[in-house]
Design a protein around this motif. Structure first.
Motif, PDB file in Angstrom:
ATOM      1  N   PRO A  55      32.689 -12.254 -52.343  1.00  0.00           N
ATOM      2  CA  PRO A  55      31.684 -12.853 -51.533  1.00  0.00           C
ATOM      3  C   PRO A  55      31.661 -12.625 -50.062  1.00  0.00           C
ATOM      4  O   PRO A  55      30.628 -12.530 -49.654  1.00  0.00           O
ATOM      5  CB  PRO A  55      31.717 -14.207 -51.765  1.00  0.00           C
ATOM      6  N   VAL A  56      32.729 -12.432 -49.545  1.00  0.00           N
ATOM      7  CA  VAL A  56      33.007 -12.279 -48.024  1.00  0.00           C
ATOM      8  C   VAL A  56      32.472 -10.799 -47.909  1.00  0.00           C
ATOM      9  O   VAL A  56      31.609 -10.468 -46.776  1.00  0.00           O
ATOM     10  CB  VAL A  56      34.114 -12.486 -47.855  1.00  0.00           C
ATOM     11  N   LEU A  57      32.759  -9.788 -48.481  1.00  0.00           N
ATOM     12  CA  LEU A  57      32.633  -8.537 -48.495  1.00  0.00           C
ATOM     13  C   LEU A  57      30.810  -8.344 -48.473  1.00  0.00           C
ATOM     14  O   LEU A  57      30.441  -7.499 -47.893  1.00  0.00           O
ATOM     15  CB  LEU A  57      33.214  -7.660 -49.678  1.00  0.00           C
ATOM     16  N   GLU A  58      30.172  -8.895 -49.333  1.00  0.00           N
ATOM     17  CA  GLU A  58      28.878  -8.773 -49.863  1.00  0.00           C
ATOM     18  C   GLU A  58      28.191  -9.544 -48.439  1.00  0.00           C
ATOM     19  O   GLU A  58      27.017  -8.874 -48.094  1.00  0.00           O
ATOM     20  CB  GLU A  58      28.341  -9.694 -50.886  1.00  0.00           C
ATOM     21  N   PHE A  59      28.731 -10.538 -47.908  1.00  0.00           N
ATOM     22  CA  PHE A  59      28.019 -11.004 -46.820  1.00  0.00           C
ATOM     23  C   PHE A  59      28.328 -10.110 -45.680  1.00  0.00           C
ATOM     24  O   PHE A  59      27.126  -9.920 -44.788  1.00  0.00           O
ATOM     25  CB  PHE A  59      28.830 -12.206 -46.556  1.00  0.00           C
ATOM     26  N   LEU A  60      29.419  -9.439 -45.360  1.00  0.00           N
ATOM     27  CA  LEU A  60      29.673  -8.898 -44.219  1.00  0.00           C
ATOM     28  C   LEU A  60      28.801  -7.386 -44.243  1.00  0.00           C
ATOM     29  O   LEU A  60      28.378  -6.951 -43.277  1.00  0.00           O
ATOM     30  CB  LEU A  60      31.125  -8.447 -43.849  1.00  0.00           C
ATOM     31  N   ARG A  61      28.833  -6.895 -45.510  1.00  0.00           N
ATOM     32  CA  ARG A  61      28.198  -5.639 -45.715  1.00  0.00           C
ATOM     33  C   ARG A  61      26.659  -5.758 -45.332  1.00  0.00           C
ATOM     34  O   ARG A  61      25.906  -4.841 -44.875  1.00  0.00           O
ATOM     35  CB  ARG A  61      28.416  -5.147 -47.209  1.00  0.00           C
ATOM     36  N   ALA A  62      26.252  -6.860 -45.716  1.00  0.00           N
ATOM     37  CA  ALA A  62      24.563  -7.256 -45.501  1.00  0.00           C
ATOM     38  C   ALA A  62      24.110  -7.179 -44.070  1.00  0.00           C
ATOM     39  O   ALA A  62      23.033  -7.196 -43.806  1.00  0.00           O
ATOM     40  CB  ALA A  62      23.957  -8.528 -46.055  1.00  0.00           C
ATOM     41  N   ILE A  63      25.083  -7.405 -43.165  1.00  0.00           N
ATOM     42  CA  ILE A  63      24.743  -7.525 -41.799  1.00  0.00           C
ATOM     43  C   ILE A  63      24.628  -6.142 -41.082  1.00  0.00           C
ATOM     44  O   ILE A  63      25.501  -5.271 -41.209  1.00  0.00           O
ATOM     45  CB  ILE A  63      25.890  -8.262 -40.918  1.00  0.00           C
ATOM     46  N   PRO A  64      23.476  -5.713 -40.623  1.00  0.00           N
ATOM     47  CA  PRO A  64      23.284  -4.410 -40.061  1.00  0.00           C
ATOM     48  C   PRO A  64      24.273  -4.124 -38.955  1.00  0.00           C
ATOM     49  O   PRO A  64      24.331  -4.983 -37.860  1.00  0.00           O
ATOM     50  CB  PRO A  64      21.880  -4.526 -39.290  1.00  0.00           C
ATOM     51  N   PRO A  65      24.917  -3.025 -38.901  1.00  0.00           N
ATOM     52  CA  PRO A  65      25.845  -2.767 -37.706  1.00  0.00           C
ATOM     53  C   PRO A  65      25.330  -2.950 -36.305  1.00  0.00           C
ATOM     54  O   PRO A  65      25.949  -3.313 -35.432  1.00  0.00           O
ATOM     55  CB  PRO A  65      26.484  -1.259 -38.025  1.00  0.00           C
ATOM     56  N   PRO A  66      24.267  -2.287 -36.123  1.00  0.00           N
ATOM     57  CA  PRO A  66      23.359  -2.354 -34.815  1.00  0.00           C
ATOM     58  C   PRO A  66      23.434  -3.740 -34.205  1.00  0.00           C
ATOM     59  O   PRO A  66      23.405  -4.061 -32.954  1.00  0.00           O
ATOM     60  CB  PRO A  66      22.147  -1.705 -34.941  1.00  0.00           C
ATOM     61  N   VAL A  67      23.164  -4.643 -35.169  1.00  0.00           N
ATOM     62  CA  VAL A  67      23.207  -6.100 -34.847  1.00  0.00           C
ATOM     63  C   VAL A  67      24.510  -6.558 -34.037  1.00  0.00           C
ATOM     64  O   VAL A  67      24.344  -7.611 -33.167  1.00  0.00           O
ATOM     65  CB  VAL A  67      22.815  -6.954 -36.012  1.00  0.00           C
ATOM     66  N   LEU A  68      25.566  -6.045 -34.597  1.00  0.00           N
ATOM     67  CA  LEU A  68      26.810  -6.581 -33.927  1.00  0.00           C
ATOM     68  C   LEU A  68      27.104  -5.967 -32.609  1.00  0.00           C
ATOM     69  O   LEU A  68      28.318  -6.188 -31.806  1.00  0.00           O
ATOM     70  CB  LEU A  68      28.059  -5.945 -34.944  1.00  0.00           C
ATOM     71  N   VAL A  69      26.301  -4.966 -32.295  1.00  0.00           N
ATOM     72  CA  VAL A  69      26.599  -4.396 -30.901  1.00  0.00           C
ATOM     73  C   VAL A  69      26.962  -5.231 -29.668  1.00  0.00           C
ATOM     74  O   VAL A  69      27.951  -5.157 -28.975  1.00  0.00           O
ATOM     75  CB  VAL A  69      25.463  -3.204 -30.448  1.00  0.00           C
ATOM     76  N   PRO A  70      25.760  -6.295 -29.461  1.00  0.00           N
ATOM     77  CA  PRO A  70      26.042  -7.393 -28.283  1.00  0.00           C
ATOM     78  C   PRO A  70      27.462  -8.007 -28.722  1.00  0.00           C
ATOM     79  O   PRO A  70      28.064  -8.548 -27.501  1.00  0.00           O
ATOM     80  CB  PRO A  70      24.900  -8.226 -28.598  1.00  0.00           C
ATOM     81  N   VAL A  71      27.935  -8.529 -29.700  1.00  0.00           N
ATOM     82  CA  VAL A  71      28.790  -9.357 -30.206  1.00  0.00           C
ATOM     83  C   VAL A  71      30.199  -8.304 -29.874  1.00  0.00           C
ATOM     84  O   VAL A  71      31.115  -8.927 -29.206  1.00  0.00           O
ATOM     85  CB  VAL A  71      28.879  -9.592 -31.601  1.00  0.00           C
ATOM     86  N   ILE A  72      30.190  -7.140 -30.301  1.00  0.00           N
ATOM     87  CA  ILE A  72      31.238  -6.192 -29.799  1.00  0.00           C
ATOM     88  C   ILE A  72      31.591  -6.020 -28.516  1.00  0.00           C
ATOM     89  O   ILE A  72      32.641  -5.911 -27.961  1.00  0.00           O
ATOM     90  CB  ILE A  72      31.152  -5.079 -30.837  1.00  0.00           C
ATOM     91  N   MET A  73      30.358  -5.920 -27.786  1.00  0.00           N
ATOM     92  CA  MET A  73      30.390  -6.101 -26.290  1.00  0.00           C
ATOM     93  C   MET A  73      31.039  -6.907 -25.553  1.00  0.00           C
ATOM     94  O   MET A  73      31.903  -6.822 -24.644  1.00  0.00           O
ATOM     95  CB  MET A  73      29.007  -5.567 -25.869  1.00  0.00           C
ATOM     96  N   LEU A  74      30.973  -8.203 -26.289  1.00  0.00           N
ATOM     97  CA  LEU A  74      31.713  -9.231 -25.696  1.00  0.00           C
ATOM     98  C   LEU A  74      33.031  -9.134 -25.647  1.00  0.00           C
ATOM     99  O   LEU A  74      33.745  -9.688 -24.663  1.00  0.00           O
ATOM    100  CB  LEU A  74      31.070 -10.482 -26.177  1.00  0.00           C
ATOM    101  N   PHE A  75      33.565  -8.841 -26.712  1.00  0.00           N
ATOM    102  CA  PHE A  75      35.078  -8.644 -27.010  1.00  0.00           C
ATOM    103  C   PHE A  75      35.701  -7.453 -26.614  1.00  0.00           C
ATOM    104  O   PHE A  75      36.883  -7.210 -26.278  1.00  0.00           O
ATOM    105  CB  PHE A  75      35.330  -8.861 -28.403  1.00  0.00           C
ATOM    106  N   ALA A  76      35.128  -6.235 -26.615  1.00  0.00           N
ATOM    107  CA  ALA A  76      35.429  -4.901 -26.448  1.00  0.00           C
ATOM    108  C   ALA A  76      35.285  -4.408 -25.064  1.00  0.00           C
ATOM    109  O   ALA A  76      35.456  -3.162 -24.429  1.00  0.00           O
ATOM    110  CB  ALA A  76      35.339  -3.962 -27.339  1.00  0.00           C
ATOM    111  N   GLY A  77      34.113  -5.016 -24.259  1.00  0.00           N
ATOM    112  CA  GLY A  77      33.448  -4.481 -23.246  1.00  0.00           C
ATOM    113  C   GLY A  77      32.475  -3.553 -23.282  1.00  0.00           C
ATOM    114  O   GLY A  77      31.986  -3.287 -24.466  1.00  0.00           O
ATOM    115  N   ILE A  78      32.227  -2.536 -22.579  1.00  0.00           N
ATOM    116  CA  ILE A  78      31.152  -1.495 -22.508  1.00  0.00           C
ATOM    117  C   ILE A  78      31.687  -0.015 -22.465  1.00  0.00           C
ATOM    118  O   ILE A  78      31.155   0.840 -22.387  1.00  0.00           O
ATOM    119  CB  ILE A  78      30.300  -1.611 -21.309  1.00  0.00           C
ATOM    120  N   GLY A  79      33.239  -0.304 -22.741  1.00  0.00           N
ATOM    121  CA  GLY A  79      33.701   1.434 -22.590  1.00  0.00           C
ATOM    122  C   GLY A  79      33.788   1.869 -24.059  1.00  0.00           C
ATOM    123  O   GLY A  79      33.147   1.599 -24.933  1.00  0.00           O
ATOM    124  N   ASP A  80      34.736   3.081 -24.167  1.00  0.00           N
ATOM    125  CA  ASP A  80      34.830   3.802 -25.285  1.00  0.00           C
ATOM    126  C   ASP A  80      34.923   2.902 -26.508  1.00  0.00           C
ATOM    127  O   ASP A  80      34.793   3.148 -27.627  1.00  0.00           O
ATOM    128  CB  ASP A  80      35.694   4.971 -25.191  1.00  0.00           C
TER     129      ASP A  80
END
Length: 259
Positions: free
Chosen positions: A94-119
């Motif tokens: 169930p968790v895998l199906e939930f996470l797979r359904a989230i488009p990766p581009p939507v996660l860009v702002p979230v990842i920027m909060l934790f990883a910054g704007i670098g490589d």
């Protein structure tokens, strides 16, 4: 030699046909956003010099390869565990199906909060999208391992790492490579998207800069570079796949020849 030439002809026939169609379809174009192909090709060597290739193409390729490799390691490792144990699979599905359904581009702002704007952010975005086809195909490949083969290996005392390497992963490798092929296409898309956010170099950044400055022929040359890069990576991937899965392709060829 003849077989190689025929194969190259099959590979290049459709691209050559599309380029020819593009050439004649755009030949008389006066639209600023749809320049003739001859104008784009004339602009190409002036834009993509050795310095620009080092400054923009090389960083993009490095990010793509690092993100793809990270996703491959995580996807194969986690997928092997999930596919090997029924209870783990039932718990995680169930968790895998939930996470797979989230488009990766939507996660860009979230990842920027934790990883910054670098490589790190760009690599994380690529890996977050590439991991799912690899993981899910690995799960299915491990689940489909022939039970007779597994029991035979156990009866001969092949256990642990040897069983995992010689039986499980080998039998699941065609499915794993199918996931890797899908992930490579996704990785190229996410590479461009990640470089459109707070970047200072890379193919995605450069194409957007050309578009914002209304250098339309230059923008089209960037799109051509992306297409050539995707084609080159696909050819390299096919060579690696044929070498690693030579036993599998040979088995399929022999089964087709047998009456």
């Amino acid at each position: 030699m003849r077989r190689v030439l025929l194969r190259m002809l099959h590979v290049l026939a459709l691209p050559a046909l599309l380029v020819t169609f593009w050439w004649f379809a755009s030949d008389g174009s006066t639209d600023v956003f749809w320049p003739p192909l001859r104008t784009i090709l004339k602009t190409f060597p002036d834009v993509w010099t050795g310095e620009r290739l080092r400054a923009d193409v090389l960083p993009s390729v490095v990010r793509l390869l690092v993100g793809f490799a990270s996703a491959a390691v995580v996807g194969v490792a986690v997928g092997t565990v999930i596919g090997s144990y029924r209870r783990v699979r039932a718990f995680c599905e169930p968790v895998l199906e939930f996470l797979r359904a989230i488009p990766p581009p939507v996660l860009v702002p979230v990842i920027m909060l934790f990883a910054g704007i670098g490589d790190t952010m760009k690599i994380a975005v690529i890996a977050s999208g590439c991991v799912w086809p690899i993981l899910l195909n690995t799960v299915e490949g491990v689940r489909a391992v022939d039970s007779v083969m597994a029991e035979t290996a156990r009866s001969y005392g092949i256990t642990g790492v040897a069983r995992l390497r010689s039986v499980v992963l080998r039998a699941a490798s065609p499915q794993i490579f199918a996931g890797l092929r899908q992930a490579l296409s996704i990785g190229i898309i996410l590479m461009v998207i990640s470089e459109m956010f707070a970047a200072s170099n890379g193919l995605g950044f450069t194409i957007v800069q050309f578009q914002r400055s209304f250098a339309i022929p230059d923008m089209w040359t960037g799109i051509l570079v992306l297409g050539l890069l995707g084609f080159l990576l696909s050819v390299v991937f096919q060579l690696v796949e044929r070498r690693v899965l030579g036993w599998y392709h040979g088995l399929r060829a022999s089964s087709r020849r047998s009456p």
